[in-house]
Motif scaffolding. Structure first.
Motif, PDB file in Angstrom:
ATOM      1  N   VAL A  94      -6.080  14.052   4.562  1.00  0.00           N
ATOM      2  CA  VAL A  94      -5.941  12.545   4.870  1.00  0.00           C
ATOM      3  C   VAL A  94      -7.483  12.463   4.728  1.00  0.00           C
ATOM      4  O   VAL A  94      -7.803  10.861   4.089  1.00  0.00           O
ATOM      5  N   ASP A  95      -7.949  13.697   4.929  1.00  0.00           N
ATOM      6  CA  ASP A  95      -9.414  12.790   4.470  1.00  0.00           C
ATOM      7  C   ASP A  95      -9.752  13.158   2.819  1.00  0.00           C
ATOM      8  O   ASP A  95     -10.627  11.834   2.581  1.00  0.00           O
ATOM      9  N   VAL A  96      -9.174  13.721   2.001  1.00  0.00           N
ATOM     10  CA  VAL A  96      -8.879  13.312   0.630  1.00  0.00           C
ATOM     11  C   VAL A  96      -8.496  12.102   0.249  1.00  0.00           C
ATOM     12  O   VAL A  96      -9.402  11.057  -0.619  1.00  0.00           O
ATOM     13  N   MET A  97      -7.633  11.341   0.643  1.00  0.00           N
ATOM     14  CA  MET A  97      -7.133  10.383   1.025  1.00  0.00           C
ATOM     15  C   MET A  97      -8.098   9.296   1.348  1.00  0.00           C
ATOM     16  O   MET A  97      -8.211   7.961   0.699  1.00  0.00           O
ATOM     17  N   GLU A  98      -8.782   9.569   2.103  1.00  0.00           N
ATOM     18  CA  GLU A  98      -9.856   8.315   2.593  1.00  0.00           C
ATOM     19  C   GLU A  98     -11.225   8.335   1.792  1.00  0.00           C
ATOM     20  O   GLU A  98     -11.307   7.369   1.949  1.00  0.00           O
ATOM     21  N   ARG A  99     -11.263   9.287   1.399  1.00  0.00           N
ATOM     22  CA  ARG A  99     -12.485   9.306   0.063  1.00  0.00           C
ATOM     23  C   ARG A  99     -11.691   8.777  -1.098  1.00  0.00           C
ATOM     24  O   ARG A  99     -12.865   7.727  -1.365  1.00  0.00           O
TER      25      ARG A  99
ATOM     26  N   ILE B 182      -0.364  22.478  -3.662  1.00  0.00           N
ATOM     27  CA  ILE B 182      -0.712  20.575  -2.722  1.00  0.00           C
ATOM     28  C   ILE B 182      -2.406  21.041  -3.404  1.00  0.00           C
ATOM     29  O   ILE B 182      -2.824  20.074  -3.288  1.00  0.00           O
ATOM     30  N   SER B 183      -3.362  21.981  -3.280  1.00  0.00           N
ATOM     31  CA  SER B 183      -4.460  21.453  -4.026  1.00  0.00           C
ATOM     32  C   SER B 183      -4.452  21.752  -5.349  1.00  0.00           C
ATOM     33  O   SER B 183      -5.547  21.035  -5.176  1.00  0.00           O
ATOM     34  N   ASP B 184      -3.178  21.411  -5.576  1.00  0.00           N
ATOM     35  CA  ASP B 184      -3.238  20.673  -6.576  1.00  0.00           C
ATOM     36  C   ASP B 184      -3.871  19.393  -6.736  1.00  0.00           C
ATOM     37  O   ASP B 184      -4.605  18.550  -7.513  1.00  0.00           O
ATOM     38  N   LEU B 185      -3.140  18.559  -5.870  1.00  0.00           N
ATOM     39  CA  LEU B 185      -3.155  17.440  -5.863  1.00  0.00           C
ATOM     40  C   LEU B 185      -4.418  17.458  -5.326  1.00  0.00           C
ATOM     41  O   LEU B 185      -4.814  15.446  -5.202  1.00  0.00           O
ATOM     42  N   LEU B 186      -4.895  17.866  -4.579  1.00  0.00           N
ATOM     43  CA  LEU B 186      -6.226  18.092  -4.108  1.00  0.00           C
ATOM     44  C   LEU B 186      -7.081  17.930  -4.828  1.00  0.00           C
ATOM     45  O   LEU B 186      -8.902  18.611  -4.176  1.00  0.00           O
ATOM     46  N   GLU B 187      -7.417  17.985  -5.833  1.00  0.00           N
ATOM     47  CA  GLU B 187      -8.682  18.607  -6.816  1.00  0.00           C
ATOM     48  C   GLU B 187      -9.596  17.604  -6.917  1.00  0.00           C
ATOM     49  O   GLU B 187      -9.328  16.744  -7.113  1.00  0.00           O
ATOM     50  N   GLY B 188     -10.414  18.364  -7.402  1.00  0.00           N
ATOM     51  CA  GLY B 188     -11.772  17.855  -7.304  1.00  0.00           C
ATOM     52  C   GLY B 188     -11.922  16.334  -8.473  1.00  0.00           C
ATOM     53  O   GLY B 188     -11.350  16.353  -9.251  1.00  0.00           O
TER      54      GLY B 188
ATOM     55  N   PRO C 207       0.832  -1.370   0.010  1.00  0.00           N
ATOM     56  CA  PRO C 207       0.268   0.132   0.140  1.00  0.00           C
ATOM     57  C   PRO C 207       1.183   0.908   0.233  1.00  0.00           C
ATOM     58  O   PRO C 207       2.424   1.334   0.667  1.00  0.00           O
ATOM     59  N   PRO C 208       0.205   2.091  -0.662  1.00  0.00           N
ATOM     60  CA  PRO C 208       1.117   3.447  -0.333  1.00  0.00           C
ATOM     61  C   PRO C 208       0.984   4.359   0.298  1.00  0.00           C
ATOM     62  O   PRO C 208       0.291   4.143   1.389  1.00  0.00           O
ATOM     63  N   SER C 209       2.655   5.114   1.489  1.00  0.00           N
ATOM     64  CA  SER C 209       2.707   5.809   2.190  1.00  0.00           C
ATOM     65  C   SER C 209       1.734   6.784   2.332  1.00  0.00           C
ATOM     66  O   SER C 209       1.668   7.688   1.148  1.00  0.00           O
ATOM     67  N   MET C 210       1.766   7.683   3.572  1.00  0.00           N
ATOM     68  CA  MET C 210       0.830   8.209   3.707  1.00  0.00           C
ATOM     69  C   MET C 210       2.151   9.514   3.489  1.00  0.00           C
ATOM     70  O   MET C 210       2.966   9.963   3.710  1.00  0.00           O
ATOM     71  N   LEU C 211       1.156  10.665   2.283  1.00  0.00           N
ATOM     72  CA  LEU C 211       1.968  12.289   2.199  1.00  0.00           C
ATOM     73  C   LEU C 211       1.908  12.840   4.067  1.00  0.00           C
ATOM     74  O   LEU C 211       0.803  12.722   4.381  1.00  0.00           O
ATOM     75  N   ARG C 212       3.176  13.230   4.037  1.00  0.00           N
ATOM     76  CA  ARG C 212       3.118  14.403   5.036  1.00  0.00           C
ATOM     77  C   ARG C 212       3.506  15.764   5.168  1.00  0.00           C
ATOM     78  O   ARG C 212       5.128  16.154   4.432  1.00  0.00           O
ATOM     79  N   ILE C 213       2.820  16.580   5.760  1.00  0.00           N
ATOM     80  CA  ILE C 213       3.473  18.300   4.848  1.00  0.00           C
ATOM     81  C   ILE C 213       3.937  19.275   6.059  1.00  0.00           C
ATOM     82  O   ILE C 213       3.483  18.546   6.992  1.00  0.00           O
ATOM     83  N   THR C 214       4.698  19.605   5.808  1.00  0.00           N
ATOM     84  CA  THR C 214       5.548  20.376   6.839  1.00  0.00           C
ATOM     85  C   THR C 214       6.685  21.674   6.507  1.00  0.00           C
ATOM     86  O   THR C 214       6.427  21.506   5.130  1.00  0.00           O
TER      87      THR C 214
ATOM     88  N   LYS D 143      -4.674  22.144   9.330  1.00  0.00           N
ATOM     89  CA  LYS D 143      -6.194  22.278   8.552  1.00  0.00           C
ATOM     90  C   LYS D 143      -5.056  21.390   6.954  1.00  0.00           C
ATOM     91  O   LYS D 143      -6.430  20.757   6.645  1.00  0.00           O
ATOM     92  N   LEU D 144      -4.467  21.734   6.140  1.00  0.00           N
ATOM     93  CA  LEU D 144      -3.745  21.099   5.370  1.00  0.00           C
ATOM     94  C   LEU D 144      -3.471  19.599   5.160  1.00  0.00           C
ATOM     95  O   LEU D 144      -3.905  18.570   4.176  1.00  0.00           O
ATOM     96  N   GLN D 145      -2.944  19.272   6.778  1.00  0.00           N
ATOM     97  CA  GLN D 145      -2.279  17.785   6.408  1.00  0.00           C
ATOM     98  C   GLN D 145      -4.211  16.966   6.355  1.00  0.00           C
ATOM     99  O   GLN D 145      -3.886  15.793   6.221  1.00  0.00           O
ATOM    100  N   GLN D 146      -5.301  17.651   7.605  1.00  0.00           N
ATOM    101  CA  GLN D 146      -6.313  16.736   7.345  1.00  0.00           C
ATOM    102  C   GLN D 146      -7.011  16.494   6.510  1.00  0.00           C
ATOM    103  O   GLN D 146      -7.446  15.641   6.016  1.00  0.00           O
ATOM    104  N   ARG D 147      -7.285  17.827   5.272  1.00  0.00           N
ATOM    105  CA  ARG D 147      -7.519  18.040   4.581  1.00  0.00           C
ATOM    106  C   ARG D 147      -7.266  16.992   3.429  1.00  0.00           C
ATOM    107  O   ARG D 147      -7.838  16.270   2.629  1.00  0.00           O
TER     108      ARG D 147
END
Length: 943
Positions: free
Chosen positions: A629-634, A688-694, A602-609, A623-627
């Motif tokens: 995580v939510d996207v990856m779970e979705r 980061i926003s591009d990674l979370l694009e709809g 399985p892929p590893s979790m991305l971490r933002i610093t 807030k960005l990290q939680q967002r």
């Protein structure tokens, strides 16, 4: 092999008005082949002339039949001045030279003029009579089949794959010769189009001679490209995979034997919908203990032993010793062990290493002698040698899914070669239809014999997608030595067999192999970058581009890795990376189909610093990290990846009887390095926003491959899509390119909203940069109706195959939409309802059976307009040009007796715009395989 060419001119219709006094035309036809010319009589005062001539006969050599196109020129007769040209038709005669091909080309063909577009149609009939010639010193290659499809054609079975064939032809470009000083647009464009048609035929003839030398009879995955080098000249290149094909007889499995959908070459039942190789979870079934793949250190795998099953007993199969074993050349004997195929016969692929790439920047020099092509040959020899070295460093003996491209701007030529390093065995090719029956019988016999005597290895081990010869994880096992890795990589134990090591991710340029086991559903991911460079000339400019290439490659790779992890997947298939050169900007794009391969970890979790240690910065970071995580779970829920743990084997306990506990500290810890993204400025936040694009709207799917691995099934073909958008990249703004690509996909979803559920397959992006850094983004795709595999299609559905609801046709008397089976609406004038010829970039049409391959279509078009503003601007010009190109391609397919064009590819796209002079010129080269298909479902009637 001398031959006789016969041409008959029947009639024309819808000709333009050439005489303003009578609003009519005095048309006649000039038929030209080589240096010989024949003319019809002048048909006075008519826009629909009827000639009905006798056969015009030309006695020619077969070499000339392959090189020269047949030219049919329609003119308007003038008594006291030069005859006015109405338009031309170019006909490639190679389809008539197949032994099992068509005997006649006949039908209505559009009359094309490079200045005015389509100007009516002409009805012609063409035949060729050849005299057999066994002279081994002949210079023709009649009888060699060319296929643009990157898989073995469904009407044939492969007896041997001989390897890589290539050729290039150089010549001076008429656009930049002395005639340019007194250039007339039509004369220059026609000279160019005539030359390119001739070079295309010459190139195929020379490649065919190389195929005959290795005792082959076909070229699979044929790809031809025109490198327009400006004043330096023009280079026509062609690559492909030489093979020996044989007509296959349709075989049907017994009624009590289940069909095996794991083989991509199951040609005996292609009429039905094509099932995706994704595993559907089934109750545990009795399985047998299989020994591991026997390996050898010899890089030539022709002497290796491949695991196979026989009658439920562990051991080596003896079935391959029979007549089904096809003998081919040894891989070590090939100069370039490259294969342009992306879907392979059973037992051909042994292991996958990963994607390999080589690029080189060259300065163009003028071609003084068209017969000398050594300079360009040396360029590509260097690239191929580098690719072969990359594959060898990964412990692989071949490169599959191979392709060569160029990007030319001014005096700079960027050469690129990409492929997938793999271990292949060219001598273990069997009849695909026999393989299907053998696998099905083996599986049934095994289940009967072993159900009561052999306990299951592990109830969580699902081998329902295995080939029956070996575990479905073998392709993922690393082919290189883990003690001396060729590059930094994280290795873990295979999640299925727990014995061999596998990488954490897998990048390939091929189609998803049916032998692999997948979890959930795949999707398409993209990466883009624009990079500025300062203006320079000569070697300085080439050096600047060379220095920037590694950074572009790294950024594209980083984006793909991050997007892959956000999607919760671990493998890419159908990877296509393009780098386009402009005046002061470089554009890089990448697209691939992401999928979760069960054998990989399985892929590893991305971490933002962030370096901002303030409280506000810490809150924003959380807030960005939680967002994220939510996207990856979705995404795990969206792509049905929550069952990925159940699909593999428990990481704490190895499979009993298969392997013992691994003592390697690196393997036993199963640790993975966490990927970190630093957010220090607005640009990083934008990434980061591009990674979370709809995601796409509900009911839409997309992929860059021919099929979408997952729990969806391709139902039937809706239509092919081509779109062009403009983006201003004067400041090298990546956001502008991203917004353009996003807008294209959103507009497609909006137009196809009435067709959900729908899948956009074979998504392909191309970028062309003009001199003022205007990017023309070109997209091609195939829209297909899909349905979930577990569900049957809704009964009584009357959905038509229209793209827009506003185009529905109603019956004026009864006020209702006519049925798709109403044949009266399938006329040439009413082809907007559904085209009489389906065009698709796919290798197969779901729900259709290919009855016959009729020939390879490869046409080059030149179009110029001197009143761009009055015709809707550049956008209107390109829309009309593409529509005309597709109409001409459809007419050529119909003239061959076909009703579909497979593997459609717009290889070359060049647009030159001069807004100050209100002029625009476009060049397009299209290719594909003309076929005749039969649809299994009567609702998929195509006229």
């Amino acid at each position: 092999m001398p031959g006789k060419l016969k041409v008959r001119i029947l009639a024309a219709r819808d000709l333009p008005v050439m005489d303003r006094a009578s609003d009519l035309a005095d048309a006649f036809v000039e038929v030209r082949f080589g240096q010989a010319t024949e003319k019809t009589e002048v048909f006075r005062k008519s826009l629909n002339p009827q000639w009905n001539t006798d056969w015009f006969k030309f006695e020619v050599d077969d070499e000339e039949l392959q090189d020269e196109p047949l030219q049919i020129r329609v003119l308007d007769y003038d008594t006291y001045s030069a005859h006015d040209t109405i338009g031309k038709v170019y006909i490639d005669l190679n389809s008539l030279l197949w032994k099992d091909g068509v005997s006649e080309i006949s039908g209505w063909m559009p009359i094309f003029d490079t200045m005015h577009g389509i100007r009516g149609e002409i009805n012609v009939a063409v035949r060729v009579e050849l005299i057999e010639d066994a002279n081994k010193f002949r210079q023709s290659s009649c009888g060699v089949h060319f296929f643009s499809s990157t898989r073995v054609p469904t009407c044939y079975k492969v007896e041997a794959i001989h390897g890589f064939v290539e050729e290039l032809v150089v010549n001076n470009d008429p656009e930049y010769q002395w005639i340019d000083m007194i250039r007339t647009p039509r004369a220059s464009n026609e000279a160019r189009q005539r030359l390119f048609s001739k070079l295309s035929g010459e190139l195929q003839r020379k490649i065919g001679l190389k195929v005959l030398e290795v005792e082959g009879n076909a070229v699979i995955g044929y790809w031809q490209c025109f490198d327009m080098e400006g004043e330096s000249g023009v280079v026509v290149r062609g690559i492909g995979t030489a093979a020996t094909l044989k007509k296959s007889a349709a075989l049907s499995p017994p009624k009590d034997v289940p069909r095996d959908s794991s083989s991509p070459f199951d040609d005996s039942h292609d009429a039905g919908p094509q099932l995706s190789p994704t595993v559907i979870k089934q109750p545990p079934s009795p399985t047998r203990q299989l020994p591991p793949l026997l390996q050898t250190s010899d890089p030539d795998l022709t002497t290796s032993v491949v695991l196979a099953s026989s009658g439920g007993s562990g051991g080596l199969s003896q079935r391959n010793k029979g007549p089904n074993l096809m003998h081919g050349p040894k891989i070590a004997m090939m100069e370039y062990p490259f294969f342009t195929i992306t879907t392979f016969p059973p037992n051909f692929l042994a292991k996958l290493g990963g994607a390999v790439t080589a690029r080189s920047v060259k300065l163009l020099d003028r071609i003084h002698n068209p017969d000398e092509s050594e300079a360009r040959d040396v360029w590509w020899t260097e690239i191929r040698t580098e690719i072969r070295a990359h594959a060898a460093s990964m412990g692989c003996n071949a490169v599959v899914g191979y392709k060569e491209t160029t990007s030319i701007f001014d005096e700079i030529c960027l050469l690129s070669a990409t492929g997938t390093a793999a271990i292949v065995n060219v001598t273990r090719i069997r009849d695909p239809q026999q393989v299907v029956l053998t696998k099905s019988l083996d599986r049934v016999e095994f289940q009967k014999e072993q159900a009561a005597t052999t306990p299951p290895l592990n109830e969580n081990l699902d081998v329902s997608n295995s080939t029956g010869d070996e575990f479905c994880c073998t392709l993922c096992h690393i082919p290189y030595n883990d003690a001396a890795l060729p590059f930094p990589i994280t290795l873990t134990s295979c999640q299925i067999c727990r014995k061999w090591k596998v990488p954490d991710v897998l990048f390939t340029t091929i189609e998803p192999p049916a032998e692999l086991m997948y979890t959930g559903r795949g999707c398409c991911i993209q990466a883009r970058i624009c990079k500025m460079k300062r203006k320079a000339q000569g070697e300085i400019n080439a050096s600047l581009i060379s220095d920037a290439l590694p950074f572009i490659e790294f950024e594209l790779h980083r984006q793909l890795m991050n997007r892959l992890k956000v999607k919760g997947m671990n493998a890419l298939f159908g990877l296509r990376v393009t780098i386009t050169v402009g005046e002061n900007v470089l554009v890089g794009t990448a697209a691939a189909t992401a999928v979760y391969v069960t054998a990989l970890p399985p892929p590893s979790m991305l971490r933002i610093t962030s370096k901002d240690a303030s409280e506000k910065g810490d809150r924003h970071l959380k807030k960005l990290q939680q967002r994220l995580v939510d996207v990856m779970e979705r995404n795990k829920e969206l792509y049905d990846l929550n069952s990925q743990v159940d699909a593999g084997v428990d990481a704490e306990s190895p499979v009993p009887g298969i392997t013992e506990e691994i003592n390697d500290p690196q393997m036993s810890s199963l640790h993975k390095e966490t990927h970190i993204i630093e957010v220090d400025d607005m640009e990083d936040q934008k990434s980061i926003s591009d990674l979370l694009e709809g995601e796409l709207p509900k009911g839409f799917y997309h992929c860059s491959t021919n099929e979408l691995p997952g729990n969806v099934q391709l139902a039937h073909h809706l239509q092919m899509i081509t779109m062009v958008r403009r983006a201003n990249l004067s400041d090298a703004n990546t956001a502008s390119l991203n917004s353009t690509l996003t807008e294209i996909v959103q507009s497609l979803c909006f137009k196809l909203r009435t067709q959900v559920p729908c899948c956009l397959c074979k998504l392909s992006w191309d970028v062309f940069l003009s001199e003022d850094n205007i990017a023309y983004v070109w997209l091609t795709a195939a829209a297909l109706r899909v349905r979930e595999k577990e569900k049957s299609p809704p009964a009584g559905s009357s959905d038509t195959e229209m793209m827009f609801a506003m185009e529905e046709v109603t019956d004026g008397k009864k006020g209702k939409t006519p049925s798709p089976l109403d044949k009266k609406i399938f006329t040439k004038r009413d082809s907007f309802w559904t085209p009489s010829v389906q065009i698709t970039p796919l290798n197969l049409i779901p729900g259709a059976l290919v009855e016959k391959y009729l020939g390879n279509i490869n046409i080059f078009f030149v179009r110029e307009c001197t009143s761009v503003k009055e015709n809707g601007g550049v956008g209107g010009f390109m829309h009309n040009f593409v529509s005309e190109v597709n109409a001409i391609v459809r007419s050529h397919v119909m003239a061959l007796g076909g009703n579909a064009l497979l593997a459609y590819d717009m290889v070359n796209f060049v647009l030159m715009d001069n807004p100050h002079k209100n002029q625009c010129q476009g060049l397009i080269n299209v290719s594909g395989d003309a076929v005749h298909v039969e649809y299994e479902n009567t609702g998929d009637f195509r006229g």
